[in-house]
Motif scaffolding. Structure first.
Motif, PDB file in Angstrom:
ATOM      1  N   ARG A 162     -21.793  -4.615 -35.927  1.00  0.00           N
ATOM      2  CA  ARG A 162     -22.059  -4.593 -37.349  1.00  0.00           C
ATOM      3  C   ARG A 162     -21.054  -5.386 -38.194  1.00  0.00           C
ATOM      4  NH1 ARG A 162     -25.537  -1.297 -39.734  1.00  0.00           N
ATOM      5  NH2 ARG A 162     -25.632  -0.024 -37.846  1.00  0.00           N
ATOM      6  N   ASN A 163     -19.793  -5.362 -37.835  1.00  0.00           N
ATOM      7  CA  ASN A 163     -18.824  -6.039 -38.698  1.00  0.00           C
ATOM      8  C   ASN A 163     -17.608  -6.518 -37.908  1.00  0.00           C
ATOM      9  OD1 ASN A 163     -17.010  -3.731 -38.441  1.00  0.00           O
ATOM     10  ND2 ASN A 163     -18.373  -2.673 -39.869  1.00  0.00           N
ATOM     11  N   ASP A 164     -16.777  -7.314 -38.586  1.00  0.00           N
ATOM     12  CA  ASP A 164     -15.581  -7.878 -37.960  1.00  0.00           C
ATOM     13  C   ASP A 164     -14.592  -6.798 -37.549  1.00  0.00           C
ATOM     14  OD1 ASP A 164     -16.562 -10.412 -38.262  1.00  0.00           O
ATOM     15  OD2 ASP A 164     -15.573 -10.751 -40.187  1.00  0.00           O
ATOM     16  N   LYS A 165     -14.546  -5.721 -38.334  1.00  0.00           N
ATOM     17  CA  LYS A 165     -13.596  -4.647 -38.027  1.00  0.00           C
ATOM     18  C   LYS A 165     -13.919  -4.031 -36.672  1.00  0.00           C
ATOM     19  CE  LYS A 165     -11.761  -0.279 -39.822  1.00  0.00           C
ATOM     20  NZ  LYS A 165     -11.828   0.724 -40.913  1.00  0.00           N
ATOM     21  N   HIS A 166     -15.202  -3.835 -36.410  1.00  0.00           N
ATOM     22  CA  HIS A 166     -15.610  -3.254 -35.121  1.00  0.00           C
ATOM     23  C   HIS A 166     -15.233  -4.194 -33.982  1.00  0.00           C
ATOM     24  CE1 HIS A 166     -17.815  -0.572 -32.526  1.00  0.00           C
ATOM     25  NE2 HIS A 166     -18.541  -1.567 -32.052  1.00  0.00           N
ATOM     26  N   ARG A 167     -15.451  -5.489 -34.175  1.00  0.00           N
ATOM     27  CA  ARG A 167     -15.086  -6.464 -33.131  1.00  0.00           C
ATOM     28  C   ARG A 167     -13.586  -6.421 -32.864  1.00  0.00           C
ATOM     29  NH1 ARG A 167     -18.275  -9.609 -36.693  1.00  0.00           N
ATOM     30  NH2 ARG A 167     -20.410  -9.874 -35.979  1.00  0.00           N
ATOM     31  N   TRP A 168     -12.836  -6.400 -33.952  1.00  0.00           N
ATOM     32  CA  TRP A 168     -11.369  -6.415 -33.822  1.00  0.00           C
ATOM     33  C   TRP A 168     -10.880  -5.136 -33.145  1.00  0.00           C
ATOM     34  CZ3 TRP A 168      -7.700  -3.132 -36.017  1.00  0.00           C
ATOM     35  CH2 TRP A 168      -6.374  -3.534 -35.853  1.00  0.00           C
ATOM     36  N   GLN A 169     -11.448  -3.999 -33.543  1.00  0.00           N
ATOM     37  CA  GLN A 169     -10.990  -2.723 -32.990  1.00  0.00           C
ATOM     38  C   GLN A 169     -11.271  -2.614 -31.501  1.00  0.00           C
ATOM     39  OE1 GLN A 169     -12.945   0.167 -35.518  1.00  0.00           O
ATOM     40  NE2 GLN A 169     -11.097   0.485 -36.725  1.00  0.00           N
ATOM     41  N   TRP A 170     -12.373  -3.172 -31.052  1.00  0.00           N
ATOM     42  CA  TRP A 170     -12.708  -3.111 -29.628  1.00  0.00           C
ATOM     43  C   TRP A 170     -11.586  -3.714 -28.793  1.00  0.00           C
ATOM     44  CZ3 TRP A 170     -15.569  -2.526 -25.188  1.00  0.00           C
ATOM     45  CH2 TRP A 170     -16.665  -1.678 -25.278  1.00  0.00           C
ATOM     46  N   GLY A 171     -11.245  -4.959 -29.100  1.00  0.00           N
ATOM     47  CA  GLY A 171     -10.201  -5.629 -28.335  1.00  0.00           C
ATOM     48  C   GLY A 171      -8.830  -5.034 -28.561  1.00  0.00           C
ATOM     49  N   ALA A 172      -8.529  -4.697 -29.826  1.00  0.00           N
ATOM     50  CA  ALA A 172      -7.197  -4.185 -30.152  1.00  0.00           C
ATOM     51  C   ALA A 172      -6.928  -2.832 -29.503  1.00  0.00           C
ATOM     52  CB  ALA A 172      -7.051  -4.072 -31.670  1.00  0.00           C
ATOM     53  N   SER A 173      -7.924  -1.956 -29.482  1.00  0.00           N
ATOM     54  CA  SER A 173      -7.705  -0.624 -28.906  1.00  0.00           C
ATOM     55  C   SER A 173      -7.508  -0.699 -27.392  1.00  0.00           C
ATOM     56  CB  SER A 173      -8.881   0.297 -29.246  1.00  0.00           C
ATOM     57  OG  SER A 173     -10.085  -0.201 -28.682  1.00  0.00           O
ATOM     58  N   LEU A 174      -8.265  -1.562 -26.732  1.00  0.00           N
ATOM     59  CA  LEU A 174      -8.076  -1.715 -25.288  1.00  0.00           C
ATOM     60  C   LEU A 174      -6.723  -2.373 -24.993  1.00  0.00           C
ATOM     61  CD1 LEU A 174     -11.641  -2.858 -24.170  1.00  0.00           C
ATOM     62  CD2 LEU A 174     -10.619  -0.602 -23.916  1.00  0.00           C
ATOM     63  N   GLU A 175      -6.348  -3.340 -25.820  1.00  0.00           N
ATOM     64  CA  GLU A 175      -5.065  -4.024 -25.652  1.00  0.00           C
ATOM     65  C   GLU A 175      -3.906  -3.040 -25.785  1.00  0.00           C
ATOM     66  OE1 GLU A 175      -2.559  -6.917 -24.752  1.00  0.00           O
ATOM     67  OE2 GLU A 175      -4.619  -7.540 -25.174  1.00  0.00           O
ATOM     68  N   ALA A 176      -4.032  -2.122 -26.724  1.00  0.00           N
ATOM     69  CA  ALA A 176      -2.935  -1.197 -26.993  1.00  0.00           C
ATOM     70  C   ALA A 176      -2.858  -0.037 -25.993  1.00  0.00           C
ATOM     71  CB  ALA A 176      -3.072  -0.639 -28.412  1.00  0.00           C
TER      72      ALA A 176
END
Length: 419
Positions: free
Chosen positions: A126-140
């Motif tokens: 749906r949005n850029d935030k969701h895309r960013w959170q997917w990668g960022a949460s797995l990265e962290a």
């Protein structure tokens, strides 16, 4: 002593041979089935057992010529003489394919499997935030534990090691990380990169070793008390950045971040003071009409010159280099203003204000937030969208937001605005 058969077949005989097995010599046979299908076989005796090894078709578009079949038979005979067990070329290709797949599985890490999944599906999110959170949460939280491990080797103990440190402290984040790990592992299984049960599955698996309460304890968006909204709005109005106008517009419309940053001029009717958000961009999947207060319309007119080509598809609140504004822009502005709240929290402030300071009906306030009607019976009877009542509500909210900041205790007055 039987006569040794050598080169008994001819090309013509191959074409005209009747059903049965026809010897050519050196272990090579032509097999003709009742259907007319023809194929080459090499017969060898290995460890006292007779084995038939296929050498390919003898007719059709992929037919192996007689001369080539004899070469293949000699090759199989050499393999048998050398001590190795000859196999068909088809079997060799299958073994080679299996070895290649095994090598691929061994080389594909969880990080790579996750990146492939994100790349495949991010355009539909749906949005850029969701895309960013997917990668960022797995990265962290996931990659430090098993990001560089073969995705086929990720096991329950690895998933637990990633989740336990955040399961109680960050329950909502932990819930999402677990779900994303499960999705990546499911996708990897479909791609043939792993087998067996999913170690990140909750029901009947992780729910036996992780506290259930943490899973269902959802985090809340930090909200500004509605009594402090006028002061915040006044400070916000003094800022000139596009992000400031977008944030103010978000506050006045009680909309979600993704709805605002994705807004295009084709959705705006300035004359009617209506913003129509298409179903594809709404959380509930239904079109939503937003009545615009005079201040919200003024904000739109202020940013309208940024649409230089007068395109209906142009973003209402564009980024500096064109295109849609990042979902992080408003959040970063909030940080610069030292506001310890979230953008989404303004929706809570609006709802608290509407409940405690106005007399608007519950359903009017809920529809202003585009909340789903949970009761099927109520949804069946409610055909309209209470638009005109919502217009009065949003105009009252805008008036409150732009009113002088009130110091001291706020006394709730439920009937300050009529329905």
């Amino acid at each position: 002593m039987p006569r040794r058969v050598t080169n008994a077949l001819t090309p013509l005989a191959v074409k005209s041979a009747k059903p049965g097995r026809h010897a050519d010599g050196g272990g090579l046979y032509l097999l003709v089935k009742e259907s007319g299908a023809r194929s080459w076989l090499y017969r060898a005796t290995i460890a006292g057992k007779v084995r038939d090894i296929g050498l390919g078709a003898a007719a059709g578009s992929e037919a192996v010529p007689l001369a080539q079949a004899r070469e293949l038979a000699r090759g199989k005979a050499a393999e048998a003489k050398a001590g190795s067990v000859p196999v068909s070329d088809r079997r060799k290709r299958a073994l080679a394919s299996a070895e290649a797949q095994a090598a691929k599985v061994a080389q594909t890490t969880f990080r790579e499997a996750a990146a492939a999944h994100i790349a495949l599906h991010e355009d539909g999110w749906r949005n850029d935030k969701h895309r960013w959170q997917w990668g960022a949460s797995l990265e962290a939280f996931a990659y430090p534990h098993f990001g560089d491990m073969p995705v086929s080797d990720v096991a329950t103990e690895h998933v637990i090691a990633a989740l336990q440190p955040i399961w109680r402290e960050k329950p909502e984040t932990a819930r999402r990380v677990r779900g994303r790990i499960e999705t990546v592992l499911d996708a990897a299984k479909v791609r043939g990169l792993r087998t067996g049960e999913n170690p990140a599955r909750w029901r009947g698996h992780l729910d036996q070793v992780l506290p259930k309460r943490a899973l269902h304890t959802r985090g809340h968006h930090a909200a500004l008390p509605y009594a402090e909204v006028p002061a915040f709005a006044a400070a916000l109005a003094k800022r000139e950045a596009v992000a400031a106008r977008a944030l103010e517009f978000t506050l006045l419309t009680a909309a979600r971040t993704g709805e605002v940053i994705g807004a295009t001029w084709g959705e705006i009717d300035l004359a009617a003071a209506v913003w129509t958000v298409p179903a594809a961009r709404m959380k509930a999947g239904r079109e939503h009409r937003v009545p615009l207060s005079p201040r919200a319309v003024a904000i739109l007119k202020e940013v309208q010159p940024l649409n230089t080509n007068d395109s209906a598809a142009a973003a209402v609140f564009p980024a500096q280099r064109g295109g849609k504004m990042s979902n992080m822009a408003m959040m970063m502005l909030m940080r610069r203003m030292r506001a310890q709240v979230t953008v989404h929290g303004f929706r809570s402030a609006f709802r608290d204000w509407a409940a405690e300071r106005t007399g608007f009906a519950h359903e009017v306030c809920e529809m202003a937030l585009a909340h789903t009607i949970r009761s099927a019976a109520e949804a069946a009877y409610r055909r309209g969208d209470l638009f005109e009542k919502r217009r009065k509500l949003m105009e009252a909210w805008a008036t409150y937001c732009t009113s002088p900041a009130v110091k001291g205790k706020v006394t709730p007055i439920r009937a300050t605005v009529a329905q």
